[in-house]
Scaffold this motif. Sequence first.
Motif, PDB file in Angstrom:
ATOM      1  N   THR A   1       5.993  -1.795  -3.422  1.00 23.90           N
ATOM      2  CA  THR A   1       4.359  -2.590  -3.472  1.00 23.90           C
ATOM      3  C   THR A   1       3.082  -1.851  -3.630  1.00 23.90           C
ATOM      4  OG1 THR A   1       4.849  -1.379  -0.589  1.00 23.90           O
ATOM      5  CG2 THR A   1       6.112  -3.724  -1.615  1.00 23.90           C
TER       6      THR A   1
ATOM      7  N   LEU B   1       0.349   0.795  -5.796  1.00 25.17           N
ATOM      8  CA  LEU B   1      -0.473   0.858  -7.112  1.00 25.17           C
ATOM      9  C   LEU B   1       0.906   0.565  -8.232  1.00 25.17           C
ATOM     10  CD1 LEU B   1      -3.344   0.535  -8.133  1.00 25.17           C
ATOM     11  CD2 LEU B   1      -2.897   3.024  -8.608  1.00 25.17           C
TER      12      LEU B   1
ATOM     13  N   ASP C   1      13.016   2.307   5.283  1.00 22.08           N
ATOM     14  CA  ASP C   1      11.838   3.035   5.336  1.00 22.08           C
ATOM     15  C   ASP C   1      12.785   4.330   4.606  1.00 22.08           C
ATOM     16  OD1 ASP C   1      10.658   5.113   6.763  1.00 22.08           O
ATOM     17  OD2 ASP C   1      10.295   3.914   7.849  1.00 22.08           O
ATOM     18  N   THR C   2      12.388   4.753   3.958  1.00 20.51           N
ATOM     19  CA  THR C   2      12.556   6.287   3.076  1.00 20.51           C
ATOM     20  C   THR C   2      12.893   7.517   4.572  1.00 20.51           C
ATOM     21  OG1 THR C   2      10.469   6.463   2.355  1.00 20.51           O
ATOM     22  CG2 THR C   2      12.617   6.056   0.749  1.00 20.51           C
TER      23      THR C   2
ATOM     24  N   SER D   1       6.951   6.364  -4.692  1.00 18.67           N
ATOM     25  CA  SER D   1       6.450   6.178  -3.119  1.00 18.67           C
ATOM     26  C   SER D   1       5.027   7.481  -2.685  1.00 18.67           C
ATOM     27  CB  SER D   1       7.458   6.363  -2.015  1.00 18.67           C
ATOM     28  OG  SER D   1       7.765   7.841  -1.961  1.00 18.67           O
TER      29      SER D   1
ATOM     30  N   TYR E   1      -1.059  19.256  -0.054  1.00 21.35           N
ATOM     31  CA  TYR E   1      -0.242  18.088  -1.024  1.00 21.35           C
ATOM     32  C   TYR E   1       0.465  18.159  -1.983  1.00 21.35           C
ATOM     33  CZ  TYR E   1      -0.267  13.822  -3.224  1.00 21.35           C
ATOM     34  OH  TYR E   1       1.023  12.434  -3.659  1.00 21.35           O
TER      35      TYR E   1
ATOM     36  N   LYS F   1       4.865  18.418  -3.429  1.00 20.63           N
ATOM     37  CA  LYS F   1       4.893  17.634  -4.447  1.00 20.63           C
ATOM     38  C   LYS F   1       5.789  18.428  -5.035  1.00 20.63           C
ATOM     39  CE  LYS F   1       4.437  13.660  -6.210  1.00 20.63           C
ATOM     40  NZ  LYS F   1       4.768  12.765  -5.464  1.00 20.63           N
TER      41      LYS F   1
ATOM     42  N   PHE G   1      -5.217   9.149 -11.981  1.00 17.13           N
ATOM     43  CA  PHE G   1      -5.133   7.240 -12.382  1.00 17.13           C
ATOM     44  C   PHE G   1      -6.952   7.376 -12.372  1.00 17.13           C
ATOM     45  CE2 PHE G   1      -0.874   6.975  -9.459  1.00 17.13           C
ATOM     46  CZ  PHE G   1      -0.458   7.672 -10.933  1.00 17.13           C
TER      47      PHE G   1
HETATM   48  N1  LIG Z   1      -3.525   9.266  -7.748  1.00 15.71           N
HETATM   49  C1  LIG Z   1      -3.247   9.914  -9.016  1.00 15.71           C
HETATM   50  O1  LIG Z   1      -4.005  10.166  -9.696  1.00 15.71           O
HETATM   51  C2  LIG Z   1      -1.499  10.321  -9.096  1.00 15.71           C
HETATM   52  C3  LIG Z   1      -2.145  11.604 -10.836  1.00 15.71           C
HETATM   53  C4  LIG Z   1      -0.309  11.452 -10.568  1.00 15.71           C
HETATM   54  C5  LIG Z   1       0.956  11.027  -9.797  1.00 15.71           C
HETATM   55  N2  LIG Z   1       0.440  10.512  -8.581  1.00 15.71           N
HETATM   56  C6  LIG Z   1       1.347  10.186  -7.791  1.00 15.71           C
HETATM   57  O2  LIG Z   1       2.258   8.439  -7.932  1.00 15.71           O
HETATM   58  C7  LIG Z   1       2.881   8.479  -6.764  1.00 15.71           C
HETATM   59  C8  LIG Z   1       2.515   7.037  -6.564  1.00 15.71           C
HETATM   60  O3  LIG Z   1       0.978   6.490  -6.024  1.00 15.71           O
HETATM   61  P1  LIG Z   1       0.272   5.600  -5.902  1.00 15.71           P
HETATM   62  O4  LIG Z   1      -1.078   5.651  -6.005  1.00 15.71           O
HETATM   63  O5  LIG Z   1       1.566   4.199  -7.065  1.00 15.71           O
HETATM   64  O6  LIG Z   1       0.723   5.084  -4.715  1.00 15.71           O
HETATM   65  P2  LIG Z   1       0.490   3.798  -3.662  1.00 15.71           P
HETATM   66  O7  LIG Z   1      -0.244   2.906  -3.851  1.00 15.71           O
HETATM   67  O8  LIG Z   1      -0.178   5.128  -2.032  1.00 15.71           O
HETATM   68  O9  LIG Z   1       1.516   3.048  -3.157  1.00 15.71           O
HETATM   69  C9  LIG Z   1       2.463   3.973  -2.130  1.00 15.71           C
HETATM   70  C10 LIG Z   1       4.335   3.306  -1.795  1.00 15.71           C
HETATM   71  O10 LIG Z   1       4.484   3.979  -0.915  1.00 15.71           O
HETATM   72  C11 LIG Z   1       5.043   3.714   0.215  1.00 15.71           C
HETATM   73  N3  LIG Z   1       5.743   3.559   1.178  1.00 15.71           N
HETATM   74  C12 LIG Z   1       5.017   4.754   2.179  1.00 15.71           C
HETATM   75  N4  LIG Z   1       5.777   5.217   3.268  1.00 15.71           N
HETATM   76  C13 LIG Z   1       6.996   4.947   2.399  1.00 15.71           C
HETATM   77  C14 LIG Z   1       8.084   4.655   3.541  1.00 15.71           C
HETATM   78  N5  LIG Z   1       8.363   5.784   4.735  1.00 15.71           N
HETATM   79  N6  LIG Z   1       9.202   4.545   3.079  1.00 15.71           N
HETATM   80  C15 LIG Z   1       9.387   3.840   1.855  1.00 15.71           C
HETATM   81  N7  LIG Z   1       8.466   3.143   0.743  1.00 15.71           N
HETATM   82  C16 LIG Z   1       6.616   3.981   1.532  1.00 15.71           C
HETATM   83  C17 LIG Z   1       3.917   2.275   0.232  1.00 15.71           C
HETATM   84  O11 LIG Z   1       4.561   1.026   1.461  1.00 15.71           O
HETATM   85  P3  LIG Z   1       3.424   0.830   2.422  1.00 15.71           P
HETATM   86  O12 LIG Z   1       2.355  -0.291   1.632  1.00 15.71           O
HETATM   87  O13 LIG Z   1       3.863  -0.865   2.788  1.00 15.71           O
HETATM   88  O14 LIG Z   1       3.166   1.206   3.080  1.00 15.71           O
HETATM   89  C18 LIG Z   1       3.240   2.306  -0.948  1.00 15.71           C
HETATM   90  O15 LIG Z   1       4.630   0.285  -1.075  1.00 15.71           O
HETATM   91  C19 LIG Z   1       2.576   9.431  -5.752  1.00 15.71           C
HETATM   92  O16 LIG Z   1       4.034   9.958  -5.605  1.00 15.71           O
HETATM   93  C20 LIG Z   1       1.394  10.159  -6.278  1.00 15.71           C
HETATM   94  O17 LIG Z   1       1.347  11.676  -6.077  1.00 15.71           O
HETATM   95  C21 LIG Z   1      -0.560   9.958  -8.587  1.00 15.71           C
END
Ligand SMILES: NC(=O)c1ccc[n+]([C@@H]2O[C@H](COP(=O)([O-])OP(=O)(O)OC[C@H]3O[C@@H](n4cnc5c(N)ncnc54)[C@H](OP(=O)(O)O)[C@@H]3O)[C@@H](O)[C@H]2O)c1
Length: 248
Positions: free
Chosen positions: A9, A11, A37-38, A58, A107, A111, A133
């Motif tokens: 759900t 980004l 819920d993981t 996640s 953080y 990871k 991103f």
């Molecule tokens: N931001 C960057 O520039 C960047 C760059 C490279 C890699 N990344 C990696 O990309 C990944 C995804 O990032 P994103 O920005 O798409 O994340 P996001 O939009 O914050 O989405 C996080 C997702 O994880 C879910 N989640 C949270 N707690 C959970 C749980 N206990 N069990 C199951 N699901 C859970 C959330 O569900 P709810 O919304 O329902 O809580 C949501 O669907 C991250 O691991 C990050 O390290 C990020």
Amino acid sequence: MKVVVIGGTGLIGSKLVTKLGEQGHEAVPAAPETGVDTLTGEGLTEVLKDASVVVDVSNSPSFADDDVMHFFRTSTTHLLRAEAGAGVAHHVVLSVVGTERLQDSGYFRAKQAQEELVRASGVPFSIVHATQFFEFLKGITDAATDGDTVRLAPVGIRPVHSDDVAAAVCRTALGPPAGGVVEVTGPESFQLDELVRDSLAAEGDPRRVVADPEAPYFGARLGRTTLLPGPGARPGGTRIADWAARQR
Ligand SMILES: NC(=O)c1ccc[n+]([C@@H]2O[C@H](COP(=O)([O-])OP(=O)(O)OC[C@H]3O[C@@H](n4cnc5c(N)ncnc54)[C@H](OP(=O)(O)O)[C@@H]3O)[C@@H](O)[C@H]2O)c1
């Protein structure tokens, strides 16, 4: 093929679910609001039934050092254990380019712990490393802001659009396990402080950007190439200026 998207759900996750569906796959978004819920393990056995591939995109709701380490350690442990039981053939996890070079940051220590659990799990895996991103530049700016001053290191950055990340994760999920890291990045490199200065000016944001080689990045000191991918990284096609113009 059934593909479970943990964080489906979010980004990247929501875009990935759409892309997989468009290609005729059964893409199942898994997150607390869909009953998975993981952190607690709730719903995992049920959602993984008959799944061939699991993609973990996640993220921790809190970035505090202890919280983020608890999130990635606990949720990844639950997930990989459930995958082994369900006979999942490919685990894909999204992480960040340079994670191993950013270990002064809580953080990125979390990871790294997540990646190590994946490597040791025995489940065939691919680790996708993405650069920052476009959508996350605001978070970088706000985290570096003190009053009306933004302090950023004058280092290289090659940001990428979330659509291009989702496409790369989709390609990886549908291919064979890489057994290592696959890098994805944007089409252009910038200097971090200059990129943020230009973005703030374009948005009429009055904050002043100061180039400071000692400025921490989420707790880690940056070298000029810390955030940059290696030469084998696959570049996405979206240019940041085009994306920013669409946003405005
Ligand atoms: N931001 C960057 O520039 C960047 C760059 C490279 C890699 N990344 C990696 O990309 C990944 C995804 O990032 P994103 O920005 O798409 O994340 P996001 O939009 O914050 O989405 C996080 C997702 O994880 C879910 N989640 C949270 N707690 C959970 C749980 N206990 N069990 C199951 N699901 C859970 C959330 O569900 P709810 O919304 O329902 O809580 C949501 O669907 C991250 O691991 C990050 O390290 C990020």
